[in-house]
Design a protein around this motif. Structure first.
Motif, PDB file in Angstrom:
ATOM      1  N   ASP A 189      -7.430  28.474  69.132  1.00  0.00           N
ATOM      2  CA  ASP A 189      -7.462  26.922  69.293  1.00  0.00           C
ATOM      3  C   ASP A 189      -6.069  26.158  69.505  1.00  0.00           C
ATOM      4  O   ASP A 189      -6.041  25.429  70.052  1.00  0.00           O
ATOM      5  N   ALA A 190      -4.997  26.929  68.833  1.00  0.00           N
ATOM      6  CA  ALA A 190      -3.650  26.191  69.090  1.00  0.00           C
ATOM      7  C   ALA A 190      -3.232  26.460  70.647  1.00  0.00           C
ATOM      8  O   ALA A 190      -2.647  25.563  71.285  1.00  0.00           O
ATOM      9  N   GLU A 191      -3.603  27.686  71.160  1.00  0.00           N
ATOM     10  CA  GLU A 191      -3.381  27.968  72.365  1.00  0.00           C
ATOM     11  C   GLU A 191      -4.349  27.139  73.478  1.00  0.00           C
ATOM     12  O   GLU A 191      -3.653  26.798  74.246  1.00  0.00           O
ATOM     13  N   TRP A 192      -5.396  27.296  73.166  1.00  0.00           N
ATOM     14  CA  TRP A 192      -6.403  26.447  74.029  1.00  0.00           C
ATOM     15  C   TRP A 192      -6.383  24.877  73.932  1.00  0.00           C
ATOM     16  O   TRP A 192      -5.815  24.213  74.974  1.00  0.00           O
ATOM     17  N   MET A 193      -6.175  24.286  72.919  1.00  0.00           N
ATOM     18  CA  MET A 193      -5.952  22.721  72.591  1.00  0.00           C
ATOM     19  C   MET A 193      -4.581  22.410  72.698  1.00  0.00           C
ATOM     20  O   MET A 193      -4.273  21.243  73.153  1.00  0.00           O
ATOM     21  N   GLY A 194      -3.584  23.691  72.450  1.00  0.00           N
ATOM     22  CA  GLY A 194      -2.067  23.016  72.889  1.00  0.00           C
ATOM     23  C   GLY A 194      -2.152  22.701  74.464  1.00  0.00           C
ATOM     24  O   GLY A 194      -0.787  22.105  74.549  1.00  0.00           O
ATOM     25  N   LYS A 195      -2.697  23.109  75.195  1.00  0.00           N
ATOM     26  CA  LYS A 195      -2.657  22.638  76.794  1.00  0.00           C
ATOM     27  C   LYS A 195      -2.799  21.014  76.622  1.00  0.00           C
ATOM     28  O   LYS A 195      -2.149  20.296  77.351  1.00  0.00           O
ATOM     29  N   VAL A 196      -3.825  20.748  75.869  1.00  0.00           N
ATOM     30  CA  VAL A 196      -4.125  19.227  75.850  1.00  0.00           C
ATOM     31  C   VAL A 196      -3.039  18.373  75.209  1.00  0.00           C
ATOM     32  O   VAL A 196      -2.492  17.484  75.791  1.00  0.00           O
ATOM     33  N   TYR A 197      -2.411  18.786  74.150  1.00  0.00           N
ATOM     34  CA  TYR A 197      -1.062  18.178  73.411  1.00  0.00           C
ATOM     35  C   TYR A 197       0.150  18.329  74.354  1.00  0.00           C
ATOM     36  O   TYR A 197       0.516  17.177  74.635  1.00  0.00           O
ATOM     37  N   VAL A 243       1.359  19.290  65.933  1.00  0.00           N
ATOM     38  CA  VAL A 243       0.257  19.615  65.048  1.00  0.00           C
ATOM     39  C   VAL A 243       0.222  20.969  64.922  1.00  0.00           C
ATOM     40  O   VAL A 243       0.644  21.873  65.701  1.00  0.00           O
ATOM     41  N   THR A 244       0.073  21.887  63.532  1.00  0.00           N
ATOM     42  CA  THR A 244       0.066  22.880  63.121  1.00  0.00           C
ATOM     43  C   THR A 244      -1.249  23.442  63.092  1.00  0.00           C
ATOM     44  O   THR A 244      -2.055  22.774  61.987  1.00  0.00           O
ATOM     45  N   TYR A 245      -1.568  24.615  63.491  1.00  0.00           N
ATOM     46  CA  TYR A 245      -2.943  25.113  63.337  1.00  0.00           C
ATOM     47  C   TYR A 245      -2.695  26.539  62.462  1.00  0.00           C
ATOM     48  O   TYR A 245      -1.795  27.072  62.381  1.00  0.00           O
ATOM     49  N   GLY A 246      -3.632  26.749  61.591  1.00  0.00           N
ATOM     50  CA  GLY A 246      -3.424  27.806  60.617  1.00  0.00           C
ATOM     51  C   GLY A 246      -4.694  28.142  59.707  1.00  0.00           C
ATOM     52  O   GLY A 246      -5.673  27.186  59.523  1.00  0.00           O
ATOM     53  N   THR A 247      -4.794  29.199  58.921  1.00  0.00           N
ATOM     54  CA  THR A 247      -5.891  29.557  58.068  1.00  0.00           C
ATOM     55  C   THR A 247      -5.685  28.448  56.911  1.00  0.00           C
ATOM     56  O   THR A 247      -4.366  28.494  56.441  1.00  0.00           O
ATOM     57  N   ASN A 248      -6.529  28.530  56.078  1.00  0.00           N
ATOM     58  CA  ASN A 248      -6.328  27.932  54.820  1.00  0.00           C
ATOM     59  C   ASN A 248      -5.712  28.650  53.676  1.00  0.00           C
ATOM     60  O   ASN A 248      -4.897  28.361  52.939  1.00  0.00           O
ATOM     61  N   ASN A 249      -5.883  30.054  53.924  1.00  0.00           N
ATOM     62  CA  ASN A 249      -5.084  31.064  52.964  1.00  0.00           C
ATOM     63  C   ASN A 249      -3.602  31.006  53.364  1.00  0.00           C
ATOM     64  O   ASN A 249      -2.709  30.722  52.684  1.00  0.00           O
ATOM     65  N   GLU A 250      -3.043  30.935  54.598  1.00  0.00           N
ATOM     66  CA  GLU A 250      -1.827  30.728  54.985  1.00  0.00           C
ATOM     67  C   GLU A 250      -1.131  29.393  54.576  1.00  0.00           C
ATOM     68  O   GLU A 250       0.037  29.419  54.078  1.00  0.00           O
ATOM     69  N   PHE A 251      -1.810  28.198  54.721  1.00  0.00           N
ATOM     70  CA  PHE A 251      -1.276  26.922  54.400  1.00  0.00           C
ATOM     71  C   PHE A 251      -1.121  27.035  52.869  1.00  0.00           C
ATOM     72  O   PHE A 251      -0.174  26.816  52.227  1.00  0.00           O
ATOM     73  N   GLY A 252      -2.258  27.402  51.984  1.00  0.00           N
ATOM     74  CA  GLY A 252      -1.908  27.583  50.782  1.00  0.00           C
ATOM     75  C   GLY A 252      -0.845  28.334  50.119  1.00  0.00           C
ATOM     76  O   GLY A 252      -0.191  28.008  49.144  1.00  0.00           O
ATOM     77  N   PHE A 253      -0.718  29.541  50.891  1.00  0.00           N
ATOM     78  CA  PHE A 253       0.041  30.544  50.161  1.00  0.00           C
ATOM     79  C   PHE A 253       1.706  29.869  50.783  1.00  0.00           C
ATOM     80  O   PHE A 253       2.551  30.112  49.827  1.00  0.00           O
ATOM     81  N   ASP A 254       1.792  29.273  51.724  1.00  0.00           N
ATOM     82  CA  ASP A 254       3.121  28.601  52.237  1.00  0.00           C
ATOM     83  C   ASP A 254       3.520  27.560  51.275  1.00  0.00           C
ATOM     84  O   ASP A 254       4.565  27.416  50.911  1.00  0.00           O
ATOM     85  N   TYR A 255       2.449  27.043  50.557  1.00  0.00           N
ATOM     86  CA  TYR A 255       2.595  26.027  49.548  1.00  0.00           C
ATOM     87  C   TYR A 255       3.282  26.691  48.363  1.00  0.00           C
ATOM     88  O   TYR A 255       4.439  25.999  48.013  1.00  0.00           O
ATOM     89  N   LEU A 256       2.771  27.695  48.030  1.00  0.00           N
ATOM     90  CA  LEU A 256       3.268  28.378  46.812  1.00  0.00           C
ATOM     91  C   LEU A 256       4.742  28.868  46.991  1.00  0.00           C
ATOM     92  O   LEU A 256       5.321  29.009  46.284  1.00  0.00           O
TER      93      LEU A 256
END
Length: 904
Positions: free
Chosen positions: A141-149, A176-189
């Motif tokens: 999604d980041a690569e595909w929609m990145g073209k729009v941004y 805009v940052t794309y990522g998984t729920n796990n990665e966002f949560g772990f980065d917060y920790l």
């Protein structure tokens, strides 16, 4: 005669209808702006972004900027991807911006929808997070929609597990940052374990758009995110206990499938005691009921759960000597995720693979509390209405059903219920064969890898070519799903939740366009799309004539949403389609929720072998059973959240304190306050208020002042002086401690002392917080027993955890004061030794790096395939494992994935 509610709906429309109607004026405004934006040059679109950004940061509301922003995104997407958003997609984007969940059916283009609110909210400059269910979708999604941004003058980035820290910091700095729920949560920790502000990943929690929101905020919310460190290795204990479990008979334990619980019977406890005594795990005379046996009993219970509740190829698979969990909702492998409290180790012992050591919690958070950090939250999914109450209660999110771009033409047939699994499977194979003969694509949904492979073997026997999508084919996922709508295709999938790739009749055009653009990046996307659409139009027509996609479900899931997600794969964008559920009385859901009565009814009706019962009442009865399970799961999640909310208040205090410390330049005042508080506590303890001088424990105070304050002062002599009270001694201790710390600041240098204070504070907070988390875990595990004493476990937990938290803060003050009091500059000799040790370590590291670099260069050296041992150009079996993006060894000049590595 119509009821009042029905009449009101007919006159005023449903609440959902009214929300849809309210967006109409905005959609008309965006459409009216379209001709104006079409005339803008590519540079003009980027200039528009700069203008909108300035207006947003000058205070103009995002609601006022919405029509222009959405019109800009629509034009940017048309130029970058050849996609023009439908009005219904604009509606979905409006609801997301307003902080709702947009329920949009499969194939309605949710990936593109997210770009509209993401772009609008990114204008503020605080960053927008788009959350997906796996790394593949995040990157795609980041690569595909990145073209729009990019076309609009913004930057999109992606985060993933194992990414370097500096790269990740840059990714979070994107618009805009794309990522998984796990990665966002772990980065917060992880952020809350850092020691410098410059190292933080997440600067803001401003706006998050969660894709497959039901999967992430509901299905995964039962398991908290935990960052842990290794504890003592006890692999021998697990192996010994694992050897006992197979010796148990059915009389030794009870299994409750509804609650997924196991308990030992009285007979089982006696047998266990004998076995544990024989193996030396219980001392002579010790029983399972003794307090000393708690740990052993816990591990035996986990061993029993591993054997009786966790099935290989359903709940986990063994891959490369490692137990990898499988997500029950998506059928995907959850690499890196481990079960806690020794359960994962018990499964490893059962499977005779290497037992990894248990872990202790360093930091944890539930998904509920992580996503509630965001100022604004929104979500997208095809199925959210059944969980609308939970979304509203836990997250304050409304659910809006966005109408489909074209009317749904799919036929959903009533369930067919057979008496046995064998009869059901036979009927499924016949139904697949009939559809396959006329070229109708078939998608078969199963609930486990094992069942998908049973059906696959039966199809092989029947001579029907097919693809299997389960955790074992994880890497081929997108291609298998993309081809599932082709003429005569048969696909078996363990689960269709959050697959991210559309099943389009005749094949997925977007996938073909992306592949074509990969081969020729400079080509015009609109032209490529037109060519691909023309090529597959003929095949699509044949599939439509055959009846569209036929979805067969081999079982009902315990959640209605998962069934609806599977159904929703058919009939996208007004396509024809057909869905049916084949069930048997031996299915888990039917068996657990009262199939005995239904079995008697079927026998009474004289149902012959191979016949099915088909009736709308059966559907309703099953949906009621599913609703019961959903309700129970909601209660479990609410209960977890109630307990975590108690910890969450404490977590916020600690994490906020850490941020303040990291941001501060000078912490001497905080250190002094802590020091003075420790003195106050010592005076109160050893010279209690309103006590006489002969009641003071001055010797105890003297010993504590040396230990905790690092001060050797004549406290006993002071107390013996005429007319000296506790307040005088307090002031003398404060003065002596301040003078000592002032001298340390001179010895170390003011700048160094400030840095030492910061490090000591952060390290001590982290250590105390870790200890506190372990204590709270132990408290959670026993607090339920308070219910037997007619006391509310939650209230007890709140009271005791608050007392523990206060105790932790007291301990924190003491530990910081003690460490700062005993810190001293190194002598010249100690400095020389340290420098020599450091130089030796650096030389060793450099040597290792040189060896590694030489090995990499050797491995990367271009080998001539012609001269490689055993290489034959015309024999693919001699080629080894070429990379998907490398040139094909056959000599065609094409990439391997587009030549001999092309997926069937």
């Amino acid at each position: 005669m119509l009821g009042i509610g029905t009449l009101a709906k007919k006159v005023f429309g449903t609440p959902n209808d009214r929300k849809i109607k309210a967006t109409q004026p905005l959609v008309e405004k965006i459409n009216a702006l379209e001709p104006e934006f079409e005339k803008l040059s590519d540079e003009g679109l980027r200039d528009k972004t700069a203008d909108l950004r300035k207006r947003a940061q000058d205070g103009e509301s995002l609601d006022d900027l919405l029509p222009e922003a959405f019109a800009n995104v629509r034009e940017g997407a048309r130029r970058a991807l050849g996609l023009r958003a439908f009005d219904t997609q604009l509606m979905g984007g409006i609801f997301l911006h307003q902080g709702n969940i947009s329920e949009m059916k499969t194939g309605e283009g949710k990936t593109l929808v997210a770009t509209f609110p993401a772009y609008l909210n990114a204008l503020v400059g605080k960053g927008v997070h788009v959350v997906t269910v796996n790394d593949y979708l995040a990157k795609r999604d980041a690569e595909w929609m990145g073209k729009v941004y990019e076309a609009l003058g913004m930057r999109a980035a992606v985060i993933w597990s194992g990414m370097g820290s500096q790269d990740k910091i840059r990714a979070y700095e994107a618009d805009v940052t794309y990522g998984t729920n796990n990665e966002f949560g772990f980065d917060y920790l992880r952020d809350n374990m850092k020691s410098e502000l410059s190292e933080l990943f997440q600067k803001n929690h401003y706006f998050a758009i969660v894709d497959e929101v039901d999967s992430i905020l509901i299905d995964e919310a039962r398991t908290p995110l935990i960052i842990s460190g290794p504890a003592d290795d006890r692999s021998d204990l697990y192996a010994t206990i694992d050897a006992i479990i197979p010796l148990l008979s059915e009389a030794h334990f009870d299994v409750d499938e509804k609650t997924r619980g196991v308990t030992f019977t009285e007979e089982g406890n006696e047998f266990l005691e004998e076995q544990l005594h024989a193996r030396g795990l219980l001392d002579e005379g010790q029983t399972l009921y003794d307090p000393e046996s708690t740990t052993i009993v816990h591990h035996v219970n986990q061993g029993l759960r591993a054997h009786k509740l966790f099935q290989k190829d359903k709940d986990y698979i063994v891959r490369d000597g490692e137990v990898v969990l499988i997500d029950e909702f998506t059928g995907r492998m959850m690499a890196g995720r481990r079960l806690s409290e020794g359960l994962h180790q018990a499964i490893e012992a059962k499977e005779h693979v290497q037992i990894q050591p248990e872990n202790v919690t360093l930091a944890s958070v539930t998904f509920q509390n992580f996503f509630r950090l965001y100022e604004k939250l929104a979500g997208m999914t095809g199925t959210a209405v059944t969980e609308a109450e939970e979304f509203a209660e836990i997250y304050g999110l409304g659910v809006v059903e966005v109408p489909t771009n074209r009317p749904i033409a799919r036929i959903d047939e009533d369930d067919q219920v057979f008496r046995t699994t064998a009869e059901k499977y036979k009927a499924i194979i016949e139904a697949i064969g009939t559809a396959h003969e006329k070229g109708q694509p078939v998608l078969v949904g199963t609930t486990s890898i094992e069942k998908s492979e049973v059906l696959s073997a039966m199809l092989d026997k029947a001579g029907i070519t097919h693809n299997v999508l389960n955790a074992r084919q994880h890497e081929r996922e997108a291609q298998i799903v993309a081809d599932a709508g082709r003429l005569g295709a048969v696909t078996i999938a363990t689960n269709m939740a959050g697959r991210g790739t559309d099943i389009q009749l005749g094949g997925n055009v977007d996938m073909k366009v992306m592949e074509a653009l990969e081969q020729n990046p400079d080509a015009d996307p609109a032209e490529i799309r037109a060519a691909e659409e023309a090529m597959h139009a003929e095949e699509k027509q044949k599939v439509i004539e055959a009846g569209g996609l036929f979805v067969i479900a081999s079982e009902r899931h315990e959640s209605r949403r998962i069934d609806n997600q599977l159904r929703g794969r058919s009939g996208r964008q007004g396509d024809p389609g057909r869905t049916v559920f084949f069930l048997s009385l031996e299915d888990d859901l039917m068996r657990i929720f009262g199939s005995e009565r239904l079995d008697k009814v079927l026998k009474t009706l004289g149902l012959k072998e191979g016949e099915a019962i088909v009736h709308p009442w059966v559907n309703k009865s099953l949906e009621r059973a599913q609703a019961k399970v959903e309700g129970r799961n909601f209660d479990m999640r609410k209960n977890i959240l109630k307990f975590d909310d108690v910890m969450n208040d404490q977590r916020k205090v600690i994490f906020a304190q850490r941020r303040e410390i990291m941001a501060a330049k000078d912490l001497s005042d905080i250190a002094a306050d802590m020091r003075h508080q420790v003195i106050d506590d010592l005076i109160d303890a050893y010279m209690p208020p309103k006590s006489y001088a002969d009641q003071w424990d001055t010797e105890g105070l003297y010993a504590q002042v040396i230990e905790k304050m690092g001060l050797d002062v004549p406290v006993i002599e002071w107390a013996a002086e005429e007319g000296v009270d506790d307040e005088e001694i307090r002031e003398r201790l404060v003065k002596a401690s301040d003078e000592m710390m002032a001298k340390k600041a001179i010895d170390f240098g003011s700048e160094n002392m400030r840095q030492i204070e910061k490090q000591v504070l952060l390290e001590t907070i982290d250590a105390k917080w870790r200890e506190h988390l372990v204590t709270l875990e132990h408290l959670r595990s026993v607090i339920g027993f308070r219910g037997y004493a007619q006391r509310d476990p939650l209230n007890e937990y709140k009271t005791e955890s608050f007392q523990l938290f206060e105790g932790m803060l007291d301990g924190l003050r003491e530990a910081v004061t003690r460490q700062l009091a005993h810190v001293r500059p190194l002598t010249e000799e100690e400095q020389r030794q340290m420098m020599a040790q450091f130089a030796a370590q650096q030389a060793q590291l450099q040597q290792r790096a040189d060896v590694a670099e030489a090995q990499v260069e050797e491995a990367a050296a271009p080998a001539d395939p012609e001269t490689a041992s055993g290489f034959v150009e015309g024999d693919p079996s001699t080629w080894g494992n070429p990379g998907r993006n490398e040139k094909c060894p056959c000599g065609s000049g094409k990439k391997f994935k587009h030549c001999h590595g092309r997926l069937a």
